[in-house]
Scaffold this active site. Structure first.
Site, PDB file in Angstrom:
ATOM      1  N   HIS A   1       1.040  -1.352  -0.364  1.00 53.43           N
ATOM      2  CA  HIS A   1      -0.354   0.047  -0.013  1.00 53.43           C
ATOM      3  C   HIS A   1       0.941   0.992  -0.007  1.00 53.43           C
ATOM      4  CE1 HIS A   1      -4.023  -2.295   2.313  1.00 53.43           C
ATOM      5  NE2 HIS A   1      -4.087  -1.777   0.757  1.00 53.43           N
TER       6      HIS A   1
ATOM      7  N   CYS B   1      -2.406   3.033   8.477  1.00 49.05           N
ATOM      8  CA  CYS B   1      -2.897   1.759   8.340  1.00 49.05           C
ATOM      9  C   CYS B   1      -4.612   1.713   9.756  1.00 49.05           C
ATOM     10  CB  CYS B   1      -2.681   0.619   8.322  1.00 49.05           C
ATOM     11  SG  CYS B   1      -1.211  -0.023   7.674  1.00 49.05           S
TER      12      CYS B   1
END
Ligand code: ARG
Length: 271
Positions: free
Chosen positions: A165, A259
């Site tokens: 990511h 996150c």
């Protein structure tokens, strides 16, 4: 440097586990301490509160062990919320839960047409949206992001599966500056980053390997994994205040502080 008060969405890791492997950090055979994960997460939430930020919470759902990673629940800018579409079926049911939360909170909703893992891959840096692709969010999603939010989208090609990511390879420090791991990006994307952010902080592999770039900055304070000591020192040299947090259990799923944290950007004023 001025700190901006933030509004965050978080999800308690009540049902956190590593039951499947959808990134190289995850080993379903390695032991995970869910109670410790919860305590570490509560500490992160306390750090935000102590900094004066507002933390909203979404109810965790059983059977969705990765739901703690709220950054993947959407992209929220200027009062608009774009819902997500996960690449992996194991996380698919998180998308409608986050979507319902945005709807209940009064955001203007947009549905994704392609795989789009929210702020995990979409980061607002000044007046640009940096959008990752290569592992999760589809390149086609970038055009939709530009259309919905009206910020120029810059595609960032990720090349190392450990940094799957964008928010594992790059962190936005303030309107002008980012920190990143150059090797996590294709040569072309590295050249774009040098052009856009000539003063960026370059992280080392050692920092990135403890998910040090998965950090949350309010423009003055940077909350980052405690193990990323070199990066923290570089940031302090630049005048930021660093706050180390230990999220050792969540790291077993490939996640860090960022996150766990979805930025809710209301309107222009609180951008
Ligand atoms: N296990 C999760 C996954 O692989 C971790 C997500 C981390 N979130 C993030 N924003 N990087 O999808």
């Amino acid at each position: 440097m001025d700190a901006t008060r933030q509004r965050f969405l978080m999800c308690r890791p009540t049902y956190f586990a590593v039951d499947y492997a959808i990134n190289p950090w995850m080993d379903p055979n390695a032991p995970v301490d869910t109670d410790l994960a919860i305590r570490q997460w509560e500490r992160l939430r306390q750090v935000y509160r102590d900094l004066g930020h507002t933390v909203e919470e979404i109810t965790p759902l059983p059977g969705l062990p990765d739901m703690v990673f709220a950054a993947n629940g959407g992209t929220v800018i200027d009062g608009k919320a774009m819902a997500v579409q996960f690449r992996d079926p194991q996380r698919a049911d998180e998308a409608p839960a986050y979507r319902a939360w945005f709807e209940g909170a009064g955001f203007e909703l947009y549905d994704p047409k392609h795989v789009n893992e929210g702020e995990g891959d979409v980061l607002l840096a000044g007046d640009h949206l940096l959008a990752g692709t290569g592992f999760r969010t589809a390149h086609a999603a970038h055009a939709q992001l530009q259309e919905v939010f009206g910020y120029p989208v810059i595609t960032m090609q990720l090349v190392d599966p450990r940094f799957y990511h964008l928010d594992t390879a790059l962190t936005v420090l303030d309107e002008r500056t980012v920190a990143y791991l150059p090797e996590a990006f294709s040569p072309g994307s590295q050249a774009v980053l040098r052009r856009l952010f000539p003063d960026a902080v370059h992280a080392t592999m050692a920092d990135a390997e403890v998910l040090g770039l998965n950090a949350v900055s309010d423009g003055r304070h940077v909350v980052l994994p405690a193990q990323a000591t070199d990066l923290a020192a570089k940031l302090r040299d630049r005048g930021y205040q660093t706050i180390g947090v230990d999220l050792s259990e969540l790291r077993k799923a490939g996640g860090g502080p960022k996150c766990c944290t979805l930025r809710l950007r209301q309107g222009k004023a609180s951008k």
